[in-house]
Design a protein around this motif. Structure first.
Motif, PDB file in Angstrom:
ATOM      1  N   UNK A 156       0.194  -1.079   0.073  1.00  0.00           N
ATOM      2  CA  UNK A 156       0.355   0.140   0.010  1.00  0.00           C
ATOM      3  C   UNK A 156       1.316   1.829   0.439  1.00  0.00           C
ATOM      4  N   UNK A 157       2.342   1.458  -0.228  1.00  0.00           N
ATOM      5  CA  UNK A 157       2.839   2.085   0.014  1.00  0.00           C
ATOM      6  C   UNK A 157       3.809   2.369  -0.946  1.00  0.00           C
ATOM      7  N   UNK A 158       2.726   2.743  -2.079  1.00  0.00           N
ATOM      8  CA  UNK A 158       3.216   3.930  -4.012  1.00  0.00           C
ATOM      9  C   UNK A 158       2.717   4.747  -4.037  1.00  0.00           C
ATOM     10  N   UNK A 159       3.328   5.663  -4.631  1.00  0.00           N
ATOM     11  CA  UNK A 159       2.893   6.542  -6.060  1.00  0.00           C
ATOM     12  C   UNK A 159       2.801   6.228  -7.193  1.00  0.00           C
ATOM     13  N   UNK A 160       1.542   6.115  -8.113  1.00  0.00           N
ATOM     14  CA  UNK A 160       1.741   5.652  -9.543  1.00  0.00           C
ATOM     15  C   UNK A 160       1.857   7.404  -9.502  1.00  0.00           C
ATOM     16  N   UNK A 161       3.008   7.241 -10.946  1.00  0.00           N
ATOM     17  CA  UNK A 161       3.436   8.777 -11.035  1.00  0.00           C
ATOM     18  C   UNK A 161       2.905   9.202 -12.576  1.00  0.00           C
ATOM     19  N   UNK A 162       2.643   7.968 -13.163  1.00  0.00           N
ATOM     20  CA  UNK A 162       2.654   7.894 -14.765  1.00  0.00           C
ATOM     21  C   UNK A 162       2.216   6.353 -15.409  1.00  0.00           C
ATOM     22  N   UNK A 163       1.633   6.209 -16.559  1.00  0.00           N
ATOM     23  CA  UNK A 163       1.939   4.179 -16.634  1.00  0.00           C
ATOM     24  C   UNK A 163       3.059   3.774 -16.454  1.00  0.00           C
ATOM     25  N   UNK A 164       2.677   3.217 -16.261  1.00  0.00           N
ATOM     26  CA  UNK A 164       4.256   2.293 -15.278  1.00  0.00           C
ATOM     27  C   UNK A 164       5.278   2.798 -14.932  1.00  0.00           C
ATOM     28  N   UNK A 165       4.471   3.805 -13.858  1.00  0.00           N
ATOM     29  CA  UNK A 165       6.024   4.931 -13.816  1.00  0.00           C
ATOM     30  C   UNK A 165       5.472   4.600 -11.839  1.00  0.00           C
ATOM     31  N   UNK A 166       6.110   4.815 -10.957  1.00  0.00           N
ATOM     32  CA  UNK A 166       5.632   4.538  -9.461  1.00  0.00           C
ATOM     33  C   UNK A 166       7.310   5.360  -8.866  1.00  0.00           C
ATOM     34  N   UNK A 167       6.716   5.910  -7.586  1.00  0.00           N
ATOM     35  CA  UNK A 167       7.516   6.225  -6.326  1.00  0.00           C
ATOM     36  C   UNK A 167       7.514   4.784  -5.280  1.00  0.00           C
ATOM     37  N   UNK A 168       8.703   3.579  -5.080  1.00  0.00           N
ATOM     38  CA  UNK A 168       8.157   3.296  -3.842  1.00  0.00           C
ATOM     39  C   UNK A 168       8.725   3.110  -2.940  1.00  0.00           C
TER      40      UNK A 168
ATOM     41  N   UNK B 204       6.599   9.419  10.021  1.00  0.00           N
ATOM     42  CA  UNK B 204       8.156   8.853   9.660  1.00  0.00           C
ATOM     43  C   UNK B 204       8.656   9.431   9.936  1.00  0.00           C
ATOM     44  N   UNK B 205       9.920   9.577   8.604  1.00  0.00           N
ATOM     45  CA  UNK B 205      10.811  10.795   7.991  1.00  0.00           C
ATOM     46  C   UNK B 205      10.332  10.374   7.215  1.00  0.00           C
ATOM     47  N   UNK B 206      10.607  12.134   6.390  1.00  0.00           N
ATOM     48  CA  UNK B 206      10.664  12.395   5.081  1.00  0.00           C
ATOM     49  C   UNK B 206      11.392  11.529   4.097  1.00  0.00           C
ATOM     50  N   UNK B 207      11.097  11.365   3.021  1.00  0.00           N
ATOM     51  CA  UNK B 207      12.252  10.618   2.290  1.00  0.00           C
ATOM     52  C   UNK B 207      12.191  11.606   0.689  1.00  0.00           C
ATOM     53  N   UNK B 208      11.464  12.659   0.229  1.00  0.00           N
ATOM     54  CA  UNK B 208      12.094  12.986  -0.681  1.00  0.00           C
ATOM     55  C   UNK B 208      10.526  12.803  -1.679  1.00  0.00           C
ATOM     56  N   UNK B 209      10.786  13.733  -2.194  1.00  0.00           N
ATOM     57  CA  UNK B 209       9.821  14.337  -3.533  1.00  0.00           C
ATOM     58  C   UNK B 209       9.978  13.673  -4.716  1.00  0.00           C
ATOM     59  N   UNK B 210       8.732  13.406  -5.232  1.00  0.00           N
ATOM     60  CA  UNK B 210       8.793  12.890  -6.634  1.00  0.00           C
ATOM     61  C   UNK B 210       7.879  13.317  -7.570  1.00  0.00           C
ATOM     62  N   UNK B 211       8.037  13.970  -8.713  1.00  0.00           N
ATOM     63  CA  UNK B 211       6.050  14.768  -9.504  1.00  0.00           C
ATOM     64  C   UNK B 211       5.601  15.705  -8.374  1.00  0.00           C
ATOM     65  N   UNK B 212       6.565  16.036  -7.736  1.00  0.00           N
ATOM     66  CA  UNK B 212       5.440  17.072  -7.256  1.00  0.00           C
ATOM     67  C   UNK B 212       4.211  16.663  -5.548  1.00  0.00           C
ATOM     68  N   UNK B 213       4.826  14.951  -5.291  1.00  0.00           N
ATOM     69  CA  UNK B 213       4.750  14.224  -4.351  1.00  0.00           C
ATOM     70  C   UNK B 213       5.664  14.079  -3.017  1.00  0.00           C
ATOM     71  N   UNK B 214       4.799  14.439  -2.359  1.00  0.00           N
ATOM     72  CA  UNK B 214       6.389  13.923  -0.929  1.00  0.00           C
ATOM     73  C   UNK B 214       6.100  12.549  -0.384  1.00  0.00           C
ATOM     74  N   UNK B 215       7.636  11.888  -0.413  1.00  0.00           N
ATOM     75  CA  UNK B 215       7.348  10.690   0.336  1.00  0.00           C
ATOM     76  C   UNK B 215       8.180  10.004   1.802  1.00  0.00           C
ATOM     77  N   UNK B 216       7.502   9.681   2.562  1.00  0.00           N
ATOM     78  CA  UNK B 216       7.562   9.395   4.013  1.00  0.00           C
ATOM     79  C   UNK B 216       7.595   7.762   4.171  1.00  0.00           C
ATOM     80  N   UNK B 217       9.018   7.648   4.612  1.00  0.00           N
ATOM     81  CA  UNK B 217       8.928   5.889   5.372  1.00  0.00           C
ATOM     82  C   UNK B 217       7.650   6.048   6.624  1.00  0.00           C
ATOM     83  N   UNK B 218       6.804   4.770   6.687  1.00  0.00           N
ATOM     84  CA  UNK B 218       6.230   4.462   7.650  1.00  0.00           C
ATOM     85  C   UNK B 218       7.331   4.070   8.811  1.00  0.00           C
ATOM     86  N   UNK B 219       6.467   4.821   9.806  1.00  0.00           N
ATOM     87  CA  UNK B 219       7.321   4.831  11.015  1.00  0.00           C
ATOM     88  C   UNK B 219       7.854   3.268  11.035  1.00  0.00           C
ATOM     89  N   UNK B 220       9.124   2.918  12.078  1.00  0.00           N
ATOM     90  CA  UNK B 220       9.469   2.041  12.213  1.00  0.00           C
ATOM     91  C   UNK B 220       9.145   1.782  14.187  1.00  0.00           C
TER      92      UNK B 220
END
Length: 294
Positions: free
Chosen positions: A30-42, A143-159
């Motif tokens: 459940x921890x991903x974002x579809x950026x474009x067709x067949x392209x993801x931030x995981x 969680x911890x901030x990991x970075x940004x892809x296509x304007x979407x911010x990604x965070x790690x799930x809390x440990x």
């Protein structure tokens, strides 16, 4: 597989039996974002991968071969021979041929235990988009901030350490509802050695399932999802409405309960039950089979 580095992009070519969309969107994570067709931030633990697939090539941006080999090869289960697994399943039952052919790119991910446990506790009686929304919110808040892809911010799930500081009210604020006390109990139990990944992997299927089911709100289905998707028990066979319906259609004349279906699957598919479950689950969901009698 072959690896080619072009500046900051790693190209993995000759990738077989893998479809990034089928693998990520089949309901096992459940921890991903579809950026474009067949392209993801995981996201996996505290790692973020920007990945795109074109045919048998994977384009992994801002990474290198060492990092991919160390983290993502295992996460995507790319070293396992899925052609052989498919043939074994077809040999066990030719009726699986179509489901496997339609969903031939599904691989079982090797996910983080903590995140998988809490995610599948959250998943009870919820649709996938809502589960992903809650996972995203928990990650953003704790969680911890990991970075940004296509304007979407990604965070790690809390440990485990971060989870220990989340209260029941915090969980409720993230719209987890009746699952809040279950998540709180899981967080407390994760502090004990009995619930470490290493211990659960060494315990064996039956004992590991017994340990997991001591957590409030963790029944057979959630336990089997965690065993399959995070702890490497490929014989685990989670049964939900989709699997129940298609298994009844294929193998039972009348309605069958989850225990009966799991026992049958264990005897029929053995160590390959988890793979069979994924092909059947994806196929049933695509065809809407699990909703016919709801």
């Amino acid at each position: 597989m072959k690896f080619t580095q072009e500046k900051t992009t790693l190209i993995v070519s000759e990738v077989r039996d893998f479809d990034i969309a089928q693998t990520l969107e089949c309901g096992q994570c459940f921890h991903f974002e579809k950026l474009r067709e067949m392209e993801y931030g995981v996201v996996y633990k505290k790692n973020l991968l920007h990945i795109k697939q074109e045919g048998d090539k994977l384009y992994c941006f801002d990474t290198d071969e060492e990092t991919f080999q160390k983290i993502w090869m295992d996460y995507f289960d790319l070293e396992r021979n899925y052609a052989e697994i498919k043939q074994i399943l077809v040999n066990s039952d030719e009726r699986l041929t179509h489901a496997i052919k339609v969903n031939s790119g599904v691989r079982i991910l090797n996910q983080d235990f903590t995140e998988t446990l809490l995610s599948f506790i959250i998943s009870q009686n919820k649709q996938i988009p809502h589960i992903r929304k809650i996972v995203r919110e928990l990650s953003e808040k704790y969680g911890d901030f990991l970075g940004e892809l296509s304007g979407i911010q990604f965070y790690a799930f809390p440990d485990e350490e971060q989870i220990a500081n989340i209260t029941e009210e915090n969980y409720r604020e993230c719209k987890t509802g009746f699952r809040a006390p279950y998540l709180l109990d899981a967080g407390k139990k994760l502090q004990f050695s009995e619930y470490t990944t290493q211990n659960l992997k060494q315990a064996g299927y039956d004992e590991a399932k017994k340990i997991l089911m001591q957590i409030k709100g963790v029944g057979e289905k959630v336990a089997n999802c965690v065993l399959l998707f995070a702890l490497g028990y490929r014989n685990a066979f989670p049964v939900d409405v989709w699997i129940k319906r298609i298994m009844e259609e294929m193998y039972f004349e009348d309605s069958a309960d989850a225990q009966t279906i799991m026992k049958f699957a264990r005897e029929k598919f053995g160590d390959y039950g988890g793979y069979a479950q994924q092909y059947l689950f994806y196929y049933a969901r695509e065809k809407g089979i699990g909703k016919e009698k709801n």
